[in-house]
Design a protein around this motif. Sequence first.
Motif, PDB file in Angstrom:
ATOM      1  N   LYS A 260       0.426  -1.001  -0.207  1.00 40.13           N
ATOM      2  CA  LYS A 260       0.143  -0.287  -0.009  1.00 40.13           C
ATOM      3  C   LYS A 260       0.591   0.778   0.112  1.00 40.13           C
ATOM      4  CE  LYS A 260      -4.113  -2.458   2.604  1.00 40.13           C
ATOM      5  NZ  LYS A 260      -3.472  -3.364   3.078  1.00 40.13           N
ATOM      6  N   ILE A 261       0.423   2.115  -1.139  1.00 41.02           N
ATOM      7  CA  ILE A 261       0.450   3.583  -0.468  1.00 41.02           C
ATOM      8  C   ILE A 261      -0.144   4.383  -0.207  1.00 41.02           C
ATOM      9  CG2 ILE A 261       2.021   5.372  -2.099  1.00 41.02           C
ATOM     10  CD1 ILE A 261       3.814   2.647  -2.149  1.00 41.02           C
ATOM     11  N   TRP A 262       0.679   5.424   0.565  1.00 37.86           N
ATOM     12  CA  TRP A 262      -0.775   6.707   2.113  1.00 37.86           C
ATOM     13  C   TRP A 262      -0.130   7.020   1.142  1.00 37.86           C
ATOM     14  CZ3 TRP A 262      -4.397   3.801   4.230  1.00 37.86           C
ATOM     15  CH2 TRP A 262      -4.835   3.005   4.737  1.00 37.86           C
ATOM     16  N   ARG A 263      -0.920   8.365   1.452  1.00 47.30           N
ATOM     17  CA  ARG A 263      -0.366  10.687   1.530  1.00 47.30           C
ATOM     18  C   ARG A 263      -0.989  10.617   3.228  1.00 47.30           C
ATOM     19  NH1 ARG A 263      -3.285  15.085   0.743  1.00 47.30           N
ATOM     20  NH2 ARG A 263      -4.640  13.903   0.473  1.00 47.30           N
ATOM     21  N   HIS A 264      -0.134  11.247   3.683  1.00 48.62           N
ATOM     22  CA  HIS A 264      -0.178  11.550   5.063  1.00 48.62           C
ATOM     23  C   HIS A 264      -0.244  13.437   4.702  1.00 48.62           C
ATOM     24  CE1 HIS A 264       0.384  12.528   9.217  1.00 48.62           C
ATOM     25  NE2 HIS A 264       0.509  13.626   8.486  1.00 48.62           N
ATOM     26  N   ARG A 265      -1.389  14.338   5.374  1.00 47.08           N
ATOM     27  CA  ARG A 265      -1.170  15.620   5.233  1.00 47.08           C
ATOM     28  C   ARG A 265      -1.116  15.957   6.521  1.00 47.08           C
ATOM     29  NH1 ARG A 265      -4.089  19.852   1.831  1.00 47.08           N
ATOM     30  NH2 ARG A 265      -3.025  17.733   0.340  1.00 47.08           N
ATOM     31  N   LEU A 266       0.497  16.036   6.250  1.00 43.92           N
ATOM     32  CA  LEU A 266       0.896  16.855   7.945  1.00 43.92           C
ATOM     33  C   LEU A 266      -0.516  18.258   8.713  1.00 43.92           C
ATOM     34  CD1 LEU A 266       4.655  19.226   6.583  1.00 43.92           C
ATOM     35  CD2 LEU A 266       3.757  16.872   8.056  1.00 43.92           C
ATOM     36  N   GLY A 267      -0.109  17.611   9.499  1.00 45.10           N
ATOM     37  CA  GLY A 267      -1.487  18.247  11.243  1.00 45.10           C
ATOM     38  C   GLY A 267      -2.289  17.027  11.048  1.00 45.10           C
ATOM     39  N   THR A 268      -1.995  16.586  10.477  1.00 43.69           N
ATOM     40  CA  THR A 268      -3.400  15.378  11.150  1.00 43.69           C
ATOM     41  C   THR A 268      -3.229  14.189  11.205  1.00 43.69           C
ATOM     42  OG1 THR A 268      -3.474  14.135   8.312  1.00 43.69           O
ATOM     43  CG2 THR A 268      -4.384  16.608   8.308  1.00 43.69           C
ATOM     44  N   ALA A 269      -4.268  13.030  11.559  1.00 43.01           N
ATOM     45  CA  ALA A 269      -3.805  12.179  12.250  1.00 43.01           C
ATOM     46  C   ALA A 269      -3.795  11.192  11.166  1.00 43.01           C
ATOM     47  CB  ALA A 269      -4.778  12.162  13.082  1.00 43.01           C
ATOM     48  N   GLN A 270      -2.561   9.990  11.247  1.00 43.51           N
ATOM     49  CA  GLN A 270      -2.139   8.959  10.524  1.00 43.51           C
ATOM     50  C   GLN A 270      -3.993   8.484  10.130  1.00 43.51           C
ATOM     51  OE1 GLN A 270       0.871   5.983  11.976  1.00 43.51           O
ATOM     52  NE2 GLN A 270       0.756   4.582   9.648  1.00 43.51           N
ATOM     53  N   ALA A 271      -4.780   7.963  11.057  1.00 46.85           N
ATOM     54  CA  ALA A 271      -5.843   7.411  10.720  1.00 46.85           C
ATOM     55  C   ALA A 271      -6.597   8.188   9.124  1.00 46.85           C
ATOM     56  CB  ALA A 271      -6.810   8.160  11.845  1.00 46.85           C
ATOM     57  N   GLU A 272      -6.568   9.480   9.281  1.00 43.87           N
ATOM     58  CA  GLU A 272      -6.887  10.421   8.165  1.00 43.87           C
ATOM     59  C   GLU A 272      -5.973   9.802   6.726  1.00 43.87           C
ATOM     60  OE1 GLU A 272      -7.887  14.043   8.941  1.00 43.87           O
ATOM     61  OE2 GLU A 272      -7.961  13.441  12.052  1.00 43.87           O
ATOM     62  N   ASP A 273      -5.468   9.076   6.464  1.00 44.36           N
ATOM     63  CA  ASP A 273      -4.132   9.042   5.840  1.00 44.36           C
ATOM     64  C   ASP A 273      -4.633   8.848   4.272  1.00 44.36           C
ATOM     65  OD1 ASP A 273      -2.511  10.376   7.026  1.00 44.36           O
ATOM     66  OD2 ASP A 273      -1.259   8.868   6.865  1.00 44.36           O
ATOM     67  N   GLU A 274      -4.478   8.801   3.173  1.00 46.69           N
ATOM     68  CA  GLU A 274      -5.159   8.810   1.931  1.00 46.69           C
ATOM     69  C   GLU A 274      -4.649   7.487   1.479  1.00 46.69           C
ATOM     70  OE1 GLU A 274      -5.988  10.203  -2.508  1.00 46.69           O
ATOM     71  OE2 GLU A 274      -4.899  11.694  -1.322  1.00 46.69           O
ATOM     72  N   LEU A 275      -5.369   6.358   0.678  1.00 49.27           N
ATOM     73  CA  LEU A 275      -4.652   5.335   0.211  1.00 49.27           C
ATOM     74  C   LEU A 275      -4.780   5.735  -0.467  1.00 49.27           C
ATOM     75  CD1 LEU A 275      -3.690   2.773   0.490  1.00 49.27           C
ATOM     76  CD2 LEU A 275      -6.178   1.445   0.066  1.00 49.27           C
ATOM     77  N   VAL A 276      -3.684   5.561  -1.864  1.00 45.47           N
ATOM     78  CA  VAL A 276      -3.180   6.205  -2.552  1.00 45.47           C
ATOM     79  C   VAL A 276      -3.188   4.640  -3.903  1.00 45.47           C
ATOM     80  CG1 VAL A 276      -1.686   7.286  -3.965  1.00 45.47           C
ATOM     81  CG2 VAL A 276      -2.093   8.422  -2.169  1.00 45.47           C
ATOM     82  N   LEU A 277      -2.523   3.963  -3.336  1.00 41.62           N
ATOM     83  CA  LEU A 277      -3.099   3.236  -3.898  1.00 41.62           C
ATOM     84  C   LEU A 277      -2.182   1.366  -3.405  1.00 41.62           C
ATOM     85  CD1 LEU A 277      -0.993   1.486  -7.910  1.00 41.62           C
ATOM     86  CD2 LEU A 277      -0.510   0.805  -6.240  1.00 41.62           C
ATOM     87  N   HIS A 278      -3.525   0.384  -3.760  1.00 43.79           N
ATOM     88  CA  HIS A 278      -3.226  -0.797  -3.368  1.00 43.79           C
ATOM     89  C   HIS A 278      -3.173  -1.891  -4.208  1.00 43.79           C
ATOM     90  CE1 HIS A 278      -5.534  -4.598  -0.609  1.00 43.79           C
ATOM     91  NE2 HIS A 278      -4.504  -4.402  -0.085  1.00 43.79           N
ATOM     92  N   GLU A 279      -2.127  -2.743  -4.218  1.00 40.47           N
ATOM     93  CA  GLU A 279      -1.664  -3.944  -4.697  1.00 40.47           C
ATOM     94  C   GLU A 279      -2.064  -4.993  -4.492  1.00 40.47           C
ATOM     95  OE1 GLU A 279      -0.939  -5.816  -7.396  1.00 40.47           O
ATOM     96  OE2 GLU A 279       0.223  -3.299  -7.984  1.00 40.47           O
ATOM     97  N   THR A 280      -2.555  -5.485  -4.462  1.00 40.86           N
ATOM     98  CA  THR A 280      -3.283  -6.466  -4.755  1.00 40.86           C
ATOM     99  C   THR A 280      -3.325  -8.115  -4.953  1.00 40.86           C
ATOM    100  OG1 THR A 280      -5.236  -6.462  -5.977  1.00 40.86           O
ATOM    101  CG2 THR A 280      -6.120  -5.652  -3.791  1.00 40.86           C
TER     102      THR A 280
END
Length: 735
Positions: A228-248
């Motif tokens: 999985k690749i995630w995008r983290h916006r500074l100042g937010t919690a990790q639980a709010e990070d966006e899943l950019v790509l999930h390789e299944t």
Amino acid sequence: MEHPATAPTSPAPTAPPTAEPRPATTEVHGTTRVDDYEWLREKDSPEVTAYLEAENAYTQARTAHLADLRQTIFEEIKARTLETDLSVPTRIRGHWYYSRSYEGLEYGASCRVPALGEDDWSPPKPAEHCSPTEPALPGEELLLDLNALAEGHDFFSLGGSSVSPDAGLLAYSTDVTGDERYTVRVKDLASGELLPDEITGVIGGATWNREGTDLYYTTVDDSWRADKIWRHRLGTAQAEDELVLHETDGRFWVGVGRTRSDRFLVIASGSKTTSEYHYLDADSPGSGWQLFAGRREGLEYSLDHCVLGGQDVFLVLHNATGPDFEIGTAPVAPTEPQRWEPLVPHDPAVRLEDVDAFAGHVVVHQRSEGLTQLRILELGDSAEQPVTDDYLVRFDAEVYTVGSGSNPNFRQPTVRLGYTTMAVPASVYDYDVRTRDLTLLRRTPVLGGYDPADYEEHRLWATADDGEQVPISIVCRRGAREDAGGGTAPIPVLLYGYGAYEMSMDPYFSKPRLSLLDRGAGFAIAHVRGGGEMGRRWYDDGKLARKQNTFSDFIACARHLVETGWTRPEVLVAEGASAGGLLMGAVANQAPELFGGVVAGVPFVDALTSMLDSTLPLTVTEYDEWGNPEADPEVFAYLSGYSPYDNVAAVDYPPILAETSLNDTRVLYVEPAKWIARLRATATGRRDFLLRTEMAAGHGGVSGRYKSWHDRAFTLAWILDRMGLAETPPAVPLP
């Protein structure tokens, strides 16, 4: 009733621990497998812990006579090392970055100083004999003190660090257990304070977006596959990070990065045989992530951004036209392989391995006839002549390794490169593309009067069973083979091998190795099939149903060294780690008479059991390397025929030292533990087998430089003992 393994202190330390056989039976493709030692897999069991500690105690007792030699070797390594030192600074945007080390401290620090201007491409030089308490350069800024970060931890590893595009923030990742799950934190470099952001469970480090507002990172699934690749916006919690790509697809893993030009973020999805790239254009972020070229089984490619003939293009390193790869160009848009235009055509005599694009030139990493090469393409401004010159950076040594170093700036006029041989310490050069001047910036200092001219290096060729010529790189003290009569005499030799994943074991310099060479031994690398030294075919001929070539090549190299008078079997020691540890187990089974000792580091010796369990870390992604024995009876039979643990026999094995780490997530500690137990129960003759387990480390072993020196000193002392050199003083005693 207490099992023998639960009472490690009851037997005398001179007697080896006994692992009780507890047969576990499985049926696979009509074949019954009986495993007496699978119970050792219970990592959290106090019984297993006690058994491993008993093995450690036995190993210490059996090697107690080498304690003074171990300390001597450690002191030799230390005496050769400039302990307070710093690396050659590397320019990233408006600063020069470098690392520092300090006498008496396990870890170093990362620092920076401002660059003098846009045209400042000559790295600053520190004052001579800089004190650890003083800045190494004017204006020095301490970014990370690794000793402070490691305080209170038995293990520490820095996964990666990356400065934001505006140079104000530093994202860095740390691992304090050895399981390679990192935690990312962000430091405000102006205030020195940590931001509240904390990202856990990361593999490696993190990548900034161009604006410096977001971090992209990778996480793994339960089988330790980066999925999985995630995008983290500074100042937010990790639980709010966006899943950019999930390789299944379980055979594929993912990674994220940024092109040197800073224009594109790229996500790579890859298996052992197939790859696929997505890209995000920072000039047009609203377009979202684009798929460059969809995966096709067997098609491998990578992507970089280049300005060629005044036009933005993608450089595509690919194997669509041949196994040794070609460099093509494509528009900055989704493009199918048939539209890739050749820039450097496929050449079966030259394996293209990587390509780096800069504003005025392209650097091609390639190899030919078993040696690495750097190729420069100078770029023009016109579409009619996009490349104005094409040449190699030349070196004259018979055996060497060259590769580009840290080159983060798209517009830099120089290429930072690294060069080494087995006798010449790692050397850092800047190559000026405009003037073609090669400037030596630094050669790793080796204290104590070291002189490369005191050593000789050679390239030898062994003939494999099928007639293939297998290269060997070898080094020894000059004149070590000369006897009193003016001829040559055999010397002890340490023969190293790997042979997997197309990873090339190229010649390299090692300060600890000097403790072998200066006592009269030689060191050789067997460049066996399964590696990439001789091109893609070298890899293809040493994997899957051709894996036996890896083992027979190594045996052929050992026999060549014996038959040509370089050494004798009783003083020839073999060493390999990880997949090279599988090699050690296989050659110990197939040619035990050739070796006076075998060192197997974190060894993949229970390959069949691991490849039959798709829930284990890495198994599914490894099917393209070893095959899938669970699904294919022929693969099962072939793996059964060479898996070291399955082929332990009632023969006289050479002495074996197996070294592993409890927290290794790549090759589990249980593999060497089971292997040593079966060797003890089955072998005849000497039965001299030792297991050493680091109880607070991972796949790379212990952390900290002094700990690692002690660790290597332990292994080298055991090797010298096998060679009959434990009492031999070095040719040049160090002060």
